[in-house]
Design an enzyme around this catalytic site. Structure first.
Site, PDB file in Angstrom:
ATOM      1  N   TYR A 231       0.832  -1.223   0.067  1.00  0.00           N
ATOM      2  CA  TYR A 231      -0.147  -0.086  -0.194  1.00  0.00           C
ATOM      3  C   TYR A 231       0.917   1.140  -0.077  1.00  0.00           C
ATOM      4  O   TYR A 231       0.380   2.215  -0.108  1.00  0.00           O
ATOM      5  CB  TYR A 231      -1.082   0.102   1.356  1.00  0.00           C
ATOM      6  CG  TYR A 231      -2.095  -1.130   1.059  1.00  0.00           C
ATOM      7  CD1 TYR A 231      -2.026  -1.957   0.146  1.00  0.00           C
ATOM      8  CD2 TYR A 231      -2.743  -1.289   2.197  1.00  0.00           C
ATOM      9  CE1 TYR A 231      -2.933  -2.952   0.306  1.00  0.00           C
ATOM     10  CE2 TYR A 231      -3.689  -2.255   2.453  1.00  0.00           C
ATOM     11  CZ  TYR A 231      -3.712  -3.285   1.350  1.00  0.00           C
ATOM     12  OH  TYR A 231      -4.786  -4.189   1.538  1.00  0.00           O
TER      13      TYR A 231
ATOM     14  N   LYS B 170       3.928 -15.217   2.792  1.00  0.00           N
ATOM     15  CA  LYS B 170       4.175 -16.106   1.491  1.00  0.00           C
ATOM     16  C   LYS B 170       5.490 -16.338   0.968  1.00  0.00           C
ATOM     17  O   LYS B 170       5.789 -16.050  -0.031  1.00  0.00           O
ATOM     18  CB  LYS B 170       3.289 -15.177   0.400  1.00  0.00           C
ATOM     19  CG  LYS B 170       2.803 -15.918  -0.640  1.00  0.00           C
ATOM     20  CD  LYS B 170       1.818 -16.829  -0.663  1.00  0.00           C
ATOM     21  CE  LYS B 170       1.583 -17.797  -1.742  1.00  0.00           C
ATOM     22  NZ  LYS B 170       0.767 -18.984  -1.820  1.00  0.00           N
TER      23      LYS B 170
ATOM     24  N   ASP C  64      -2.359 -18.231   2.541  1.00  0.00           N
ATOM     25  CA  ASP C  64      -3.487 -18.871   1.972  1.00  0.00           C
ATOM     26  C   ASP C  64      -3.873 -20.007   2.914  1.00  0.00           C
ATOM     27  O   ASP C  64      -5.227 -20.176   3.061  1.00  0.00           O
ATOM     28  CB  ASP C  64      -3.072 -19.469   0.786  1.00  0.00           C
ATOM     29  CG  ASP C  64      -1.879 -20.231   0.470  1.00  0.00           C
ATOM     30  OD1 ASP C  64      -0.881 -19.958   1.378  1.00  0.00           O
ATOM     31  OD2 ASP C  64      -1.499 -21.021  -0.495  1.00  0.00           O
TER      32      ASP C  64
ATOM     33  N   ASP D 153     -10.384  -8.585   8.345  1.00  0.00           N
ATOM     34  CA  ASP D 153     -11.688  -8.643   7.673  1.00  0.00           C
ATOM     35  C   ASP D 153     -12.248  -9.845   7.892  1.00  0.00           C
ATOM     36  O   ASP D 153     -13.496 -10.314   8.221  1.00  0.00           O
ATOM     37  CB  ASP D 153     -11.792  -8.042   6.270  1.00  0.00           C
ATOM     38  CG  ASP D 153     -11.985  -6.567   6.441  1.00  0.00           C
ATOM     39  OD1 ASP D 153     -11.782  -5.971   7.720  1.00  0.00           O
ATOM     40  OD2 ASP D 153     -12.477  -6.039   5.574  1.00  0.00           O
TER      41      ASP D 153
END
Ligand code: NAD
Length: 361
Positions: free
Chosen positions: A146, A195, A227, A255
């Protein structure tokens, strides 16, 4: 004690829920003998409407002068609001990213707790949720995708967009230290999520987290690929204590964890810097679909205010009182529409605030 709090009500349901959080804070201050002064500040869409930009220098400076910031939420309907016709750096969310950076808020804490009284709202099967869960998601907030370089270009007539994911070891180390410190006060387990099978930034993340872990021999460290973590959150959420992860993974996983608790309207959050200063806000957005209807759930904001009492002011007794008020009101069967279930009594935003304040005495 004198509590100097900057308030950013923001957009949508923001002003409604912040009003109720202030009500609960004021009652707590009255009962425990503290004095609160609030400075209301503009940010997001509310700031665009007045100043043409989502964050002004004045808001940043006034926020810095405060002991802590209590925020509602910012943003509007992303398909219909005129704010989203502006250039990306002038939209409401740009203000949020900029203030986190300006205040050096690099550690985001989001507790995800399954309350007994709301067990029915949990979308998981009883044999999975029955054990309950209580986890803290620690998300790095000022680095990663971001904040990396981004641009859109054309190559041989084909449009191409580039976003860059960058972390240096110092950014990873400071959030890892916070994560392990928090784990020491909890069940002493850190699940570091990355990851590392694909990304270089994740491989550095894993190395630095392992270096930090050496200074915390009592804390159990495990690594999990993002994942797999997304799956484990719905398969066995009780396994998690502190989940430590980078910015974008944390955005998505927090979330997901929020939905597993049953209601986004219950989830508090804190964003901290190196000192006691923090910005406290609910995990949810400005809910433009229900803004102005008086039905928003203020509990996430009230619980964020409780985190503020605990982390910025070291007022643990007062924070406990606010958290217990939430539990008691739920026990008595009062619910806002988002957490409503059969046999309970539905109340609006203001009535929920009144009930919570009444519990503190
Ligand atoms: P949202 O969290 O605002 O809403 C998602 C759904 O949850 C909606 O149906 C909403 O009605 C419901 N909801 C959320 N909070 C609730 C509450 N307290 N009580 C009852 N119901 C509640 O997410 P969204 O619709 O994707 O985003 C709306 C706007 O909020 C966008 O502009 C987005 O960018 C912004 N946003 C801001 C923040 C922030 O300020 N930190 C965070 C997320 C989204």
């Amino acid at each position: 004690m004198k509590l100097n709090i900057a308030c950013i009500p923001g957009d949508g349901i923001g002003p409604e829920i912040v009003t109720e959080a202030k009500k609960v804070l004021n009652q707590t201050a009255k009962v425990y003998g503290h004095e609160i002064s609030y400075t209301d500040l503009l940010m997001g869409g509310a700031s665009i409407d007045v100043h043409g930009v989502p964050l002004t220098e004045e808001t940043v400076e006034k926020a810095k002068e405060a002991d802590a910031v209590l925020m509602g939420s910012i943003g509007g309907d992303t398909t219909t609001s005129p704010w989203y016709k502006l250039a990306p750096q002038l939209r409401p969310e740009a203000g949020l990213l900029a203030i986190r950076k300006a205040l050096n808020l690099f550690a985001n804490l989001r507790p995800a707790v399954l309350y007994d009284e709301l067990a029915d709202a949990c979308p998981l099967k009883k044999d999975i949720s029955g054990a309950g869960f209580d986890m803290m998601i620690m998300r790095e907030l000022t680095g990663g995708l971001y904040f990396g370089e981004r641009y859109t270009t054309q190559e041989n007539g084909v449009r191409k967009a580039v976003d860059t994911l960058t972390y240096n070891e110092n950014e990873i180390r400071r959030i890892a230290l916070k994560g392990f410190d928090i784990a020491m006060k909890r069940r002493k387990k850190v699940t570091s999520v990355d990851k590392a099978n694909v990304l270089d930034s994740s491989r550095l993340w894993r190395k630095v987290v392992e270096e930090v872990a050496k200074d915390y021999p009592e804390v159990t460290l495990e690594h999990m690929l993002v994942d797999n973590c997304a799956m484990q959150l719905v398969k066995n959420p009780a396994q998690f204590d502190v989940i430590l992860t980078e910015n974008m993974f944390g955005d998505i996983l927090s979330d997901e964890a929020s939905m597993v608790t049953g209601s986004i309207g219950m989830l508090a959050s804190a964003s901290l810097n190196d000192s006691k200063f923090g910005l406290y806000e609910p995990s949810h957005g400005s809910a433009p679909d229900i803004a102005g209807k008086g039905i928003a759930n203020p509990i996430a904001t009230v619980l964020s205010a409780a985190m503020m009492l605990r982390f910025s002011f070291d007022l643990d007794k007062e924070a406990d009182a606010v958290e217990n008020a939430v539990k008691n009101v739920l026990k008595k069967g009062y619910r806002t529409v988002d957490i409503m279930s059969e046999g309970c009594r539905q109340v609006g935003c203001k009535e929920m605030g009144d009930l919570l304040a009444d519990e503190i005495n």
